[in-house]
Design a protein around this motif. Structure first.
Motif, mmCIF file in Angstrom:
data_model
loop_
_atom_site.group_PDB
_atom_site.id
_atom_site.type_symbol
_atom_site.label_atom_id
_atom_site.label_comp_id
_atom_site.label_asym_id
_atom_site.label_seq_id
_atom_site.Cartn_x
_atom_site.Cartn_y
_atom_site.Cartn_z
ATOM 1 N N LYS A 199 -9.119 -0.236 -5.089
ATOM 2 C CA LYS A 199 -7.824 -0.615 -4.511
ATOM 3 C C LYS A 199 -7.786 -0.309 -3.013
ATOM 4 C CE LYS A 199 -3.465 -1.934 -4.866
ATOM 5 N NZ LYS A 199 -3.140 -1.937 -3.432
ATOM 6 N N ASN A 200 -8.278 0.844 -2.613
ATOM 7 C CA ASN A 200 -8.280 1.194 -1.199
ATOM 8 C C ASN A 200 -9.215 0.308 -0.387
ATOM 9 O OD1 ASN A 200 -6.645 3.838 -0.494
ATOM 10 N ND2 ASN A 200 -7.519 4.173 -2.525
ATOM 11 N N ASP A 241 0.825 -1.208 0.000
ATOM 12 C CA ASP A 241 0.000 0.000 0.000
ATOM 13 C C ASP A 241 0.861 1.260 0.000
ATOM 14 O OD1 ASP A 241 -2.519 1.453 0.225
ATOM 15 O OD2 ASP A 241 -1.918 1.867 2.281
ATOM 16 N N TYR A 287 -4.346 -0.472 -14.423
ATOM 17 C CA TYR A 287 -3.873 0.903 -14.320
ATOM 18 C C TYR A 287 -3.184 1.391 -15.591
ATOM 19 C CZ TYR A 287 -4.950 1.553 -9.372
ATOM 20 O OH TYR A 287 -5.614 1.721 -8.185
ATOM 21 N N SER A 315 -7.295 -7.405 -5.647
ATOM 22 C CA SER A 315 -6.345 -6.294 -5.725
ATOM 23 C C SER A 315 -5.225 -6.601 -6.706
ATOM 24 C CB SER A 315 -5.772 -6.009 -4.335
ATOM 25 O OG SER A 315 -4.859 -4.946 -4.372
ATOM 26 N N LEU A 367 -6.632 -6.187 -10.173
ATOM 27 C CA LEU A 367 -6.955 -4.790 -10.446
ATOM 28 C C LEU A 367 -5.735 -3.986 -10.884
ATOM 29 C CD1 LEU A 367 -9.221 -2.582 -10.250
ATOM 30 C CD2 LEU A 367 -8.380 -2.149 -7.932
ATOM 31 N N LEU A 368 -4.568 -4.312 -10.365
ATOM 32 C CA LEU A 368 -3.359 -3.545 -10.680
ATOM 33 C C LEU A 368 -3.005 -3.583 -12.160
ATOM 34 C CD1 LEU A 368 -1.196 -4.469 -7.572
ATOM 35 C CD2 LEU A 368 -1.937 -2.177 -8.210
ATOM 36 N N GLU A 412 1.208 -8.377 -4.030
ATOM 37 C CA GLU A 412 -0.139 -8.819 -3.661
ATOM 38 C C GLU A 412 -0.267 -10.336 -3.759
ATOM 39 O OE1 GLU A 412 -2.654 -7.520 -2.380
ATOM 40 O OE2 GLU A 412 -2.396 -5.357 -2.540
ATOM 41 N N TYR A 436 2.384 1.607 -3.394
ATOM 42 C CA TYR A 436 1.338 2.035 -4.318
ATOM 43 C C TYR A 436 1.025 3.522 -4.158
ATOM 44 C CZ TYR A 436 -3.422 2.926 -5.903
ATOM 45 O OH TYR A 436 -4.527 3.486 -6.486
ATOM 46 N N VAL A 439 -10.805 2.674 -10.073
ATOM 47 C CA VAL A 439 -9.783 1.711 -9.642
ATOM 48 C C VAL A 439 -9.171 2.117 -8.303
ATOM 49 C CG1 VAL A 439 -9.267 0.940 -11.981
ATOM 50 C CG2 VAL A 439 -7.977 2.859 -11.022
ATOM 51 N N SER A 440 -9.071 3.426 -8.063
ATOM 52 C CA SER A 440 -8.518 3.887 -6.792
ATOM 53 C C SER A 440 -9.441 3.543 -5.631
ATOM 54 C CB SER A 440 -8.268 5.401 -6.845
ATOM 55 O OG SER A 440 -7.714 5.868 -5.639
#
Length: 490
Positions: free
Chosen positions: A393-394, A298, A371, A364, A367-368, A469, A301, A389-390
């Motif tokens: 991700k959070n 995190d 980007y 997660s 999802l990366l 991840e 990121y 996406v932000s």
């Protein structure tokens, strides 16, 4: 039966023993007379945690431009390299001194350490905003982290200021306030950095904020620090300062008078002698390692996201401004609060912390990979996609982190939880100190390979984040993660 008969007189004796002039006894007396939730004390704790967390991530929206204006990077591609060390300096300072500040708080009291931590945040955050040299920026961030030893003492304070039945609320309050601070901080940094460019009518280029374009955001946070610092005049001390022998000291712990079951008192006395075996508690240590892995990812990121979003499109970025990045982080923060309040409790209740961690870490990781393609979208679609996406991700990160907290606090007895949380903070700080420096170096290297065959440019950055991840996902399985008995499948 015998155990209950032996424990009862001790409980009755302790309930009546208070030493005049001892602040800890005064707090114990208030807790005995007022069994309700101490809302005033909780609010004070909330503001202290919030103000101590604001400076941590407030610099990320403008760090790219700050490094550029300091003229330390020879090329645009080198900005990420130098930015990483500034991001790491705070966590390195905190990692080195966290244990020391905890020992000081146990010796002289919680309040002096808390007050000094807020004062150091007030002072060094101002100096950081006035930095005109790279060495000044990195040294003030290091001092900000090393002199602010609030995390351990404030968690202990949150438990000591309330009765045992309210400990869960107190710990939840600490985590929530800290998360909100890490969200509000970047929002302040994003909207108030470079005010002469954003708001030229209010801040001329020849004004103080024009000559120091990153001072306004730091000044606002320091102003909040000053207000909270003044309010600490009314902060009660919870540590006992009367002279007593070792046995009486053990009997005067604020937790003991409120044990409803004598067997809990016996368990407390037995387990208090086993604190040295904390490192051998694999269910605890394995959940802390999961926590550290996710925090490393995190933090890396967070560092990379701002650099990537603000870098030029020809280098694989989005050409965002600090205001754009601040807006994205604000949206993510608002969604995070809604998710934690309304959705997360139901998800964990149905799936449990283990399965929730597995699903969140796997999603997660996938999802990366979304980007890098966003850079091919035009406005406003790129902004919409980045916000989506932000937010996701959070949400995935906070799910795994909160699940690891649940596992940690269920891997130890009640009298060991503060020590376990302090150990987790120390290890997490080391991981978070490494993450920004490593992320900055990787980001700078990736921008120099825009035409590589294997994951060119920023695709390599997000690929490496996905690898981390993957490690977190694998760690949620046996034999890596040892599950406490209450979460083991029957």
């Amino acid at each position: 039966m015998a155990g209950g008969e032996a424990a009862a007189p001790l409980l009755e004796k302790k309930a009546a023993v208070y030493h005049e002039g001892c602040p800890g006894c005064a707090v114990d007396r208030r807790k005995a007379l007022n069994p309700g939730v101490p809302y005033k004390e909780f609010f004070h704790i909330w503001t202290i945690i919030l103000v101590s967390s604001l400076p941590i991530s407030s610099l990320f929206p403008f760090l790219y431009f700050m490094i550029r204006d300091l003229h330390v990077a020879k090329t645009v591609e080198d900005i990420g390299f130098y930015a990483g060390f500034i991001g790491a300096s705070y966590m390195l300072g905190r990692a080195i001194t966290s244990t020391v500040w905890g020992m000081v708080a146990d010796r002289i009291g919680r309040k002096p350490v808390i007050v000094f931590g807020i004062f150091s945040a007030f002072l060094f955050n101002i100096l950081f905003g006035l930095s005109v040299r790279y060495w000044m920026a990195i040294s003030t961030r290091f001092l900000l982290g090393s002199m602010n030893g609030l995390i351990g003492p404030i968690r202990a304070y949150a438990i000591e200021v309330c009765r045992p039945e309210h400990h869960a609320i107190a710990l939840s309050l600490v985590s929530t306030a800290w998360a909100i601070g890490l969200i509000v901080g970047p929002t302040i940094g994003g909207y108030l950095a470079q005010p002469a460019e954003k708001y030229p009518k209010l801040f001329p280029t020849d004004s103080l904020f024009g000559r120091f374009p990153y001072f306004l955001s730091c000044l606002c946070i320091s102003g909040f620090c000053f207000i909270v610092l003044i309010s600490c005049i009314w902060l009660p001390e919870t540590m006992h300062n009367h002279k007593t022998n070792k046995e009486e000291g053990q009997a005067s712990e604020s937790l003991i008078p409120h044990f409803s079951d004598p067997e809990e008192l016996i368990e407390h006395n037995i387990t208090s002698t086993t604190k040295k075996s904390l490192l051998k508690n694999w269910p605890l240590m394995s959940s802390i390692i999961l926590f550290c892995i996710v925090c490393f990812d995190d933090m890396a990121y967070t560092e990379i996201f701002s650099l990537w979003a603000e870098s030029d499109r020809k280098y694989g970025g989005l050409s965002f401004t600090t205001k754009d990045v601040g807006q994205v982080l604000a949206v993510s923060g608002a969604s995070l609060i809604v998710y934690q309040t309304f959705l997360y409790p139901s998800i964990v209740k149905v799936m449990g912390p283990i399965n929730t961690s597995r699903v969140a870490s796997s999603l997660s990781m996938v999802l990366l990979f979304a980007y890098a393609p966003i850079t091919h979208l035009s406005r406003p679609w790129s902004s919409i996609a980045v916000n989506i996406v932000s937010v996701l991700k959070n949400i995935f990160v906070i799910s795994v982190v909160t699940c690891s907290f649940i596992l940690q606090n269920n891997s130890v007895t009640q009298d060991q939880r503060a020590t376990a949380n302090g150990l987790a903070t120390t290890l997490m700080s080391f991981f978070k100190a490494i993450a920004p420096a490593g992320a900055g170096i990787v980001f700078s290297w990736a921008q120099k390979r825009q035409h590589a065959f294997f994951f060119p440019g920023d695709q390599m950055v997000f690929f490496l984040l996905a690898i981390v991840e993957l490690v977190a996902f694998v760690w949620t399985f046996k034999p890596f993660l040892a599950v406490p008995e209450q979460f083991s499948p029957t």
